[in-house]
Design an enzyme around this catalytic site. Structure first.
Site, short mmCIF file in Angstrom:
data_model
loop_
_atom_site.label_atom_id
_atom_site.label_comp_id
_atom_site.label_asym_id
_atom_site.label_seq_id
_atom_site.Cartn_x
_atom_site.Cartn_y
_atom_site.Cartn_z
CD GLU A 146 -1.78 -2.16 1.97
OE1 GLU A 146 -2.71 -2.79 2.43
OE2 GLU A 146 -0.59 -2.51 2.12
CG ASP A 164 -2.10 -3.34 5.41
OD1 ASP A 164 -0.87 -3.54 5.32
OD2 ASP A 164 -2.59 -2.22 5.64
CG HIS A 197 -5.84 -10.09 11.88
ND1 HIS A 197 -6.68 -9.06 11.57
CD2 HIS A 197 -5.63 -10.78 10.74
CE1 HIS A 197 -6.96 -9.10 10.28
NE2 HIS A 197 -6.35 -10.13 9.76
CE1 TYR A 239 -2.38 -3.70 8.74
CE2 TYR A 239 -4.19 -5.10 9.48
CZ TYR A 239 -3.71 -4.05 8.70
OH TYR A 239 -4.57 -3.36 7.89
CG ASP A 292 -7.07 -5.35 6.98
OD1 ASP A 292 -6.75 -5.28 5.79
OD2 ASP A 292 -7.15 -4.34 7.72
CD GLU A 343 -11.28 -1.48 3.80
OE1 GLU A 343 -10.85 -0.76 2.91
OE2 GLU A 343 -12.48 -1.80 3.91
NE ARG A 386 -6.50 0.62 9.91
CZ ARG A 386 -5.48 1.13 9.24
NH1 ARG A 386 -4.60 0.32 8.65
NH2 ARG A 386 -5.31 2.43 9.15
#
Length: 845
Positions: free
Chosen positions: A7, A80, A343, A296, A82, A84, A298
């Protein structure tokens, strides 16, 4: 040489260092595609087909990736780990396939890593997979739901509640929490109660404090001592008796450490300890993650990888010794109502390195890393061992009893490193340390004092406690907490004062409107259940189009029903719902809805572009207005004094406070008024200041070339004005400092006017470039554009210029919004056809 896409450029730089020259690492700079902000981006008539558009800023990044693939025929998507991140990878692959940058023989793989370390990245590259379809579908469902709610509900707000800006699926529920808490506080009636404390001393002269627990032989409840008289009698009862120690009881106790951080608890603790907002916390955490310092950030998970647990135990042993390492590792299980994709917790990637050894220069990052490092080590440390002591003190006749409590830390354990903060912490008697007290010995009284207390209303939410509440209710997800809390503040529905979130009038009105007309969709349980359905989609257990279809069937019907309501009908409903807040009882017992100015008009809720206000029903004969938060208190409507036989008063208007000379009468239908300039506080207004404002415009003097120069305050701030004899219109020059209106001299004024005439700004002959082209007017034809004007962005169609409401960004303007603004402006100015704005397609269904 494969092309690896992540990203951010910071992340790309770190990963490129680990992978070396065998890979080309590029950044997508976040999402490359999104739904265009216009009607039809989610086609509800054709199986919820979604029409995506590559963002203007993203085109160059997509091109760079496509160009790299010409030479390196392999694509690795490393966004990432997740929902998103999965969506970004999917968008990239879809976009590159449409550009034909991905050929039939181009291998495309997806890799994920929870930490940006060499081991994690290398291991991820050895375990590629395909893009996870259920995760992408969960993202598509969430994005479609947010679009359908925001794009269809927001226009209803604009039409029915002037000044309202937007509504969102989770944002509106979050706002409801804040508004309902404020209403609880307003409805709260404090209850008085008293306590009695005594400062006692041992025969050895050591002092300690005890509280009265028994009076007249009966155990006291919290509210038993109701007033000062009863408290004084209780003091006398203690003072008049000799006391001795009846019992001393010491019990062992232990305290276990808190679980490691997940997103919500990290935001809460950063707020408690450092006053950091959710967005500020996540920004610092993002940079720590990209630098490879933490995992990570989130996540809903609190479990820790086995190798990380062992590393933490080794670090504890090296730093603090064997006695601080428990016999077996501590295991934590997630208690969240809705857990996102599994996670790991947020933890340091290297347990041996503290904030000092990393030499982090940014203050926010340094504080946050130190917090994460300490919490992670503490969660694997031995429990703290305590001894809690309770001392009962009694009089000989048993009529009076007191109790002292305290504790001693026998072994600090995890407290050596870290202790969790508290929300709205109060001093706990158990936290005190007592001196040595022996059973049977006397307790000498040094002083006995009564203390008055009042029950307290529930506290306003902080960002930390709001996130905690959302998490408890199952509303939102780690990736959305920060943006939700930020959005309701950016929309001016909520303001932050001393770290507490307070609803603005427009936020309160929007919430009451939604509760009355869309109650289901701002329901806590409904929103949480919808989140559960999204989780089922991500697990592959539900069809996302069926979820969308079921939602849209009921929601579109509610939209259509509300769209038919007239604004007066909506205001009547809101007026009744808000009546306890709008019209609180008056001390004299008179009708709280009777206008205090004219004495016979009835007060009603009204709206304007700046939000809601209460106004007199006798308008325009009576122009009384005030904010919706109740009668003006300190600094509100009041008479400042008298001048030339007329009262000078301070009043509250829909556009803010203003001063007025005299009253409105038949002979004086428009009494002289002046608004308070920016920076002037109503609380500080005096007669002298009011007369200064009412004396405006101030004449500075005659210009050397003729004509008077004057200074005044306008809608857009302080200015000076002058018109030469041969000029068709006066020239205005803005002043930076409001004080200049009263202080600026002739030389400076002439200079500013000369500069303005020499550089008048954009001329009418120069064709300005639109900020956004919306297309042809759907009914009348002709281009509709968003333009940049002297006083801010506006919508332009034919000869109609309609200013954008405050807070609306040019990029967010849709054709439906523009048409509504144009129709409203045309009706006011008499331009074009005086008809209502056309309904949107969605609203007409």
């Amino acid at each position: 040489m494969p092309v690896v896409v992540v990203e951010s450029p910071a992340k790309a730089k770190t990963i490129n260092k680990y992978l070396g020259s065998d890979y080309t690492v590029l950044a997508s700079y976040g999402h490359v595609r999104d739904l265009p902000p216009k009607d039809g981006s989610v086609d509800t008539e054709h199986d919820f087909e979604m029409k995506w558009e590559v963002g203007y800023d993203s085109r160059k990044h997509v091109k760079a990736i496509a160009d790299a693939l010409k030479d390196d025929n392999a694509l690795i998507l490393a966004t990432d780990p997740d929902r998103e991140g999965e969506a970004i990878s999917w968008h990239l692959e879809e976009t590159l396939r449409k550009r034909k940058a991905i050929k039939k023989d181009t291998p495309v793989s997806r890799v994920v890593f929870n930490a940006i370390t060499k081991d994690a990245v290398t291991q991820a590259m050895q375990n590629p997979r395909e893009v996870d379809a259920p995760l992408v579908e969960a993202y598509l469902a969430r994005r479609a739901l947010d679009y359908l709610v925001g794009f269809n509900l927001s226009p209803v707000l604009w039409r029915k509640l002037p000044g309202a800006k937007s509504a969102g699926r989770v944002q509106s529920v979050c706002l409801r929490l804040i508004v309902e808490r404020e209403m609880e506080i307003e409805a709260f009636n404090p209850r008085e109660y008293w306590s009695v404390k005594a400062l006692l001393s041992t025969p050895r002269g050591q002092e300690y404090e005890a509280r009265l627990t028994v009076l007249a032989g009966k155990k006291l409840d919290k509210y038993d001592i109701e007033n000062e008289t009863q408290a004084e009698l209780a003091v006398q009862a203690v003072t008049s008796r000799d006391l001795k120690i009846a019992r001393v009881e010491a019990k062992p106790a232990s305290r276990n450490p808190s679980a490691p951080f997940m997103t919500s608890t990290l935001q809460q603790e950063a707020s408690r300890k450092f006053g950091m907002g959710a967005r500020q916390t996540m920004s610092a955490a993002q940079r720590l993650y990209e630098a490879g310092h933490i995992t990570y950030m989130r996540t809903d998970g609190i479990d820790m990888a086995p190798e990380a647990v062992h590393a933490a135990r080794d670090a504890i042993k090296d730093r603090y010794g064997d006695e601080y390492v428990p016999k077996s590792p501590r295991m934590y299980k997630n208690k969240a109502k809705n857990a996102q994709e599994a996670h790991e917790c947020i933890r340091p990637t290297d347990m041996t390195r503290d904030a000092a050894s990393l030499k982090i220069s940014d203050a926010d990052q340094r504080k946050l890393y130190d917090l994460i490092w300490k919490r992670t080590l503490a969660c694997q440390m031995e429990a703290a061992r305590l001894e809690r002591t309770t001392v009962d003190i009694e009089s000989a006749d048993g009529q009076v009893g007191l109790r002292a409590t305290g504790q001693v830390v026998l072994f600090d354990g995890f407290l050596k490193v870290y202790e969790e903060g508290r929300d709205d912490a109060v001093l706990d008697d158990d936290d005190r340390r007592l001196p040595q007290i022996m059973e049977g010995e006397t307790a000498k009284k040094a002083s006995v004092t009564p203390e008055q207390h009042f029950t307290q209303p529930p506290p306003r939410y902080t960002e930390a406690t709001l996130v905690k509440k959302m998490e408890e209710l199952g509303i939102g997800r780690p990736s959305t907490y920060a943006s939700i809390v930020t959005t309701i503040q950016d929309r001016e529905y909520v303001r932050k004062d001393k770290n507490r979130l307070i609803p603005e009038d427009k936020g309160r009105i929007v919430t009451i409107f939604l509760l009355n007309f869309f109650r289901k969709y701002v329901g806590y349980e409904f929103t949480a259940n919808l989140e559960e359905e999204l989780d089922q989609i991500s697990a592959g257990d539900a069809d996302y189009k069926k979820v969308l279809s079921q939602f849209w069937r009921d929601f579109s019907a509610a939209i259509a029903e509300t769209s038919e309501l007239r604004i007066t009908e909506v205001l009547d409903v809101l007026d009744e719902a808000l009546a306890p807040t709008l019209y609180p009882p008056r001390e004299d017992g008179s009708d709280p809805r009777i206008c205090p100015l004219c004495g016979n008009g009835k007060l009603h809720l009204k709206t304007s572009r700046t939000g809601g206000f209460v106004g007199c029903g006798n308008y325009p004969e009576c122009r009384y207005t005030r904010p919706i938060g109740g009668e003006a208190a300190e600094g509100g409507d009041r008479v400042l004094g008298e001048n030339q036989g007329e009262e000078i008063s301070l009043r509250s208007g829909r556009f803010g406070p203003y001063v007025q000379r005299g009253e409105r009468t038949e002979d004086n239908p428009k009494p002289q008024r002046a608004s308070l300039p920016k920076g002037w506080q109503a609380d500080d207004m005096t007669l002298e200041k009011a007369l200064t404002l009412l004396s405006l415009p101030r004449e500075i003097g005659d210009h050397p070339e003729g004509g008077m120069i004057s200074a005044n305050f306008g809608r857009y701030g302080p200015y000076i004005m002058h018109q030469l004899p041969d000029e068709a219109k006066p020239v205005y020059a803005n002043l930076k400092d409001p004080g200049d209106v009263f202080d600026i001299g002739m030389n400076r004024a002439v200079e500013l006017l000369a500069e303005k005439r020499a550089n008048p700004g954009r001329g009418r002959s120069a064709a300005a470039k639109p900020l956004k082209e919306l297309g042809e007017h759907p009914d009348e034809g002709g281009p509709v554009n968003v333009m940049d004007g002297r006083y801010g962005p506006y919508v332009k169609w034919a000869k109609v210029n309609a200013t954008l409401p405050k807070g609306v960004e040019p990029g967010d303007v849709t054709m439906d919004m523009a048409v509504a603004l144009i129709a409203e402006k045309a009706a006011k100015k008499g331009k074009g056809r005086k008809k209502a704005a056309p309904k949107t397609k969605a609203a007409a269904k």
